[in-house]
Scaffold this motif. Sequence first.
Motif, PDB file in Angstrom:
ATOM      1  N   ASP A 227     -15.555 -10.315 -34.650  1.00  0.00           N
ATOM      2  CA  ASP A 227     -16.137  -9.015 -34.311  1.00  0.00           C
ATOM      3  C   ASP A 227     -16.932  -9.182 -33.024  1.00  0.00           C
ATOM      4  O   ASP A 227     -17.949  -9.872 -32.983  1.00  0.00           O
ATOM      5  N   VAL A 228     -16.470  -8.528 -31.943  1.00  0.00           N
ATOM      6  CA  VAL A 228     -17.093  -8.704 -30.643  1.00  0.00           C
ATOM      7  C   VAL A 228     -17.829  -7.438 -30.182  1.00  0.00           C
ATOM      8  O   VAL A 228     -18.162  -7.288 -29.020  1.00  0.00           O
ATOM      9  N   ARG A 229     -18.118  -6.539 -31.129  1.00  0.00           N
ATOM     10  CA  ARG A 229     -18.856  -5.322 -30.775  1.00  0.00           C
ATOM     11  C   ARG A 229     -20.303  -5.638 -30.457  1.00  0.00           C
ATOM     12  O   ARG A 229     -20.812  -6.727 -30.759  1.00  0.00           O
ATOM     13  N   ALA A 230     -20.986  -4.664 -29.843  1.00  0.00           N
ATOM     14  CA  ALA A 230     -22.423  -4.807 -29.603  1.00  0.00           C
ATOM     15  C   ALA A 230     -23.145  -4.695 -30.938  1.00  0.00           C
ATOM     16  O   ALA A 230     -22.843  -3.835 -31.760  1.00  0.00           O
ATOM     17  N   TYR A 266     -11.529  -8.089 -32.558  1.00  0.00           N
ATOM     18  CA  TYR A 266     -11.567  -6.624 -32.518  1.00  0.00           C
ATOM     19  C   TYR A 266     -12.882  -6.126 -31.935  1.00  0.00           C
ATOM     20  O   TYR A 266     -13.907  -6.805 -31.976  1.00  0.00           O
ATOM     21  N   CYS A 267     -12.807  -4.930 -31.368  1.00  0.00           N
ATOM     22  CA  CYS A 267     -13.983  -4.234 -30.841  1.00  0.00           C
ATOM     23  C   CYS A 267     -13.828  -2.768 -31.231  1.00  0.00           C
ATOM     24  O   CYS A 267     -13.061  -2.435 -32.124  1.00  0.00           O
ATOM     25  N   PHE A 297     -11.712  -1.430 -34.362  1.00  0.00           N
ATOM     26  CA  PHE A 297     -12.371  -1.114 -35.624  1.00  0.00           C
ATOM     27  C   PHE A 297     -12.085   0.321 -36.072  1.00  0.00           C
ATOM     28  O   PHE A 297     -11.976   0.594 -37.268  1.00  0.00           O
ATOM     29  N   ASP A 298     -11.949   1.246 -35.116  1.00  0.00           N
ATOM     30  CA  ASP A 298     -11.666   2.639 -35.478  1.00  0.00           C
ATOM     31  C   ASP A 298     -10.327   2.755 -36.212  1.00  0.00           C
ATOM     32  O   ASP A 298     -10.200   3.514 -37.172  1.00  0.00           O
ATOM     33  N   GLU A 299      -9.322   2.011 -35.771  1.00  0.00           N
ATOM     34  CA  GLU A 299      -8.014   2.054 -36.422  1.00  0.00           C
ATOM     35  C   GLU A 299      -8.092   1.424 -37.810  1.00  0.00           C
ATOM     36  O   GLU A 299      -7.456   1.895 -38.757  1.00  0.00           O
ATOM     37  N   TRP A 300      -8.890   0.352 -37.954  1.00  0.00           N
ATOM     38  CA  TRP A 300      -9.057  -0.259 -39.266  1.00  0.00           C
ATOM     39  C   TRP A 300      -9.724   0.718 -40.238  1.00  0.00           C
ATOM     40  O   TRP A 300      -9.319   0.834 -41.396  1.00  0.00           O
ATOM     41  N   LYS A 301     -10.735   1.448 -39.770  1.00  0.00           N
ATOM     42  CA  LYS A 301     -11.390   2.439 -40.620  1.00  0.00           C
ATOM     43  C   LYS A 301     -10.424   3.555 -41.001  1.00  0.00           C
ATOM     44  O   LYS A 301     -10.427   4.035 -42.129  1.00  0.00           O
ATOM     45  N   ARG A 302      -9.595   3.977 -40.051  1.00  0.00           N
ATOM     46  CA  ARG A 302      -8.641   5.050 -40.339  1.00  0.00           C
ATOM     47  C   ARG A 302      -7.657   4.625 -41.410  1.00  0.00           C
ATOM     48  O   ARG A 302      -7.348   5.384 -42.329  1.00  0.00           O
ATOM     49  N   ALA A 315     -25.468   6.410 -38.124  1.00  0.00           N
ATOM     50  CA  ALA A 315     -25.156   6.653 -36.712  1.00  0.00           C
ATOM     51  C   ALA A 315     -25.342   5.416 -35.878  1.00  0.00           C
ATOM     52  O   ALA A 315     -24.565   5.160 -34.957  1.00  0.00           O
ATOM     53  N   ALA A 316     -26.364   4.616 -36.196  1.00  0.00           N
ATOM     54  CA  ALA A 316     -26.594   3.404 -35.420  1.00  0.00           C
ATOM     55  C   ALA A 316     -25.455   2.426 -35.576  1.00  0.00           C
ATOM     56  O   ALA A 316     -25.113   1.691 -34.655  1.00  0.00           O
ATOM     57  N   ASN A 317     -24.825   2.421 -36.750  1.00  0.00           N
ATOM     58  CA  ASN A 317     -23.706   1.525 -36.965  1.00  0.00           C
ATOM     59  C   ASN A 317     -22.518   1.893 -36.101  1.00  0.00           C
ATOM     60  O   ASN A 317     -21.924   1.053 -35.434  1.00  0.00           O
ATOM     61  N   ASP A 318     -22.142   3.158 -36.138  1.00  0.00           N
ATOM     62  CA  ASP A 318     -21.003   3.599 -35.337  1.00  0.00           C
ATOM     63  C   ASP A 318     -21.299   3.494 -33.852  1.00  0.00           C
ATOM     64  O   ASP A 318     -20.388   3.400 -33.036  1.00  0.00           O
ATOM     65  N   ALA A 319     -22.575   3.502 -33.465  1.00  0.00           N
ATOM     66  CA  ALA A 319     -22.925   3.412 -32.048  1.00  0.00           C
ATOM     67  C   ALA A 319     -22.693   2.028 -31.494  1.00  0.00           C
ATOM     68  O   ALA A 319     -22.782   1.833 -30.299  1.00  0.00           O
ATOM     69  N   ALA A 320     -22.386   1.058 -32.356  1.00  0.00           N
ATOM     70  CA  ALA A 320     -22.274  -0.314 -31.882  1.00  0.00           C
ATOM     71  C   ALA A 320     -20.888  -0.624 -31.344  1.00  0.00           C
ATOM     72  O   ALA A 320     -20.384  -1.726 -31.471  1.00  0.00           O
ATOM     73  N   ALA A 321     -20.213   0.354 -30.737  1.00  0.00           N
ATOM     74  CA  ALA A 321     -18.920   0.091 -30.122  1.00  0.00           C
ATOM     75  C   ALA A 321     -19.130  -0.690 -28.845  1.00  0.00           C
ATOM     76  O   ALA A 321     -20.124  -0.526 -28.187  1.00  0.00           O
ATOM     77  N   SER A 322     -18.163  -1.513 -28.485  1.00  0.00           N
ATOM     78  CA  SER A 322     -18.362  -2.268 -27.246  1.00  0.00           C
ATOM     79  C   SER A 322     -17.724  -1.543 -26.098  1.00  0.00           C
ATOM     80  O   SER A 322     -16.584  -1.563 -25.847  1.00  0.00           O
TER      81      SER A 322
END
Length: 322
Positions: A227-230, A266-267, A297-302, A315-322
């Motif tokens: 997981d390489v997201r912020a 993934y990011c 990650f968005d595709e995995w959630k879908r 909201a803070a969780n979803d904001a951690a996109a890279s």
Amino acid sequence: MGELQTMLENHGLMLVFLNVLAEQAGLPIPAYPMLFVAGALGVQETGPSIGAVLAAVIAACLIADTAWYFAGRRLGQPMLRTICKVSISPDTCIRQTQSLYLRVGPRSLVFAKLLPGAGALSTAMAGMTATPLPVFLFYDAVGALVWAGAALLVGVVFSDFVDAILAAFSAYGHVAVLVCLAAFALFLAWRWWRRIRLLRRTRRVPRMTVDELEARRRSGALPLVLDVRAHGATPIERIPGALVVDMQGSLEVLGGHPESQDIVVYCACPHELSAAILAERLKAAGYQKTWALAGGFDEWKRLHGTESPPQAGEAANDAAAS
């Protein structure tokens, strides 16, 4: 200094307000040159006072930034993806801005405008993370004061140099304006060329689909997932078993054995850009069996049916996109 200085002296405050408003709204129109001039004219008492200029700047910033705040609050992750797509700032700057806001919170707004490409992203992050509006407005106003104050101070210190530039503009008129516009256009073209070249390069990194990843999991051959997201201080949702890594961090956490290690990165950014950049680095280090996760990650959630509008606490969780 002719008509140019007359216009700046008579309409400088309005020009500063409109210039700052346009820049903070996201248009590629730098406001610092205008603020340099305003600082020089202010100290010479031939233009609007420094205090009036600061008030105009803060008002313009609050108007534009509040719009970004509500857009981030209403649209959430799609808003962040849009900013990432249209930004000409390096993706490392975007990731640093996200990580900074997640770690520091609204206090990062005090100096966010001083970072390349961080202004609109930080204010959108404030909305996405449900920062209270009064708190946001306070820190955003302080940030506007710091940002504008730095530019005005430069204008004050180098007022004689600014005078020489204004004199040259008055003497050469349209030619000087065309030269500046051409230089700015070349700068934008260079930034876009760098970004397009990066996208073309990272497209060569192989992708693994979410379906393929799930098939491997069911067969008991799940690769190492990175997981390489912020990430900030608050734990965020991630693919089960994924290892959180820093793009620039040490590769020792992978445990060696690059020749036999299957890795998926993934990011949550457009074009899987951050994941592809790390995958490039891993391949160069000998980890040849490395993929970027297509759709991130968005595709995995879908696929798992968990993609839904973020609640205030999420909201803070979803904001951690890279």
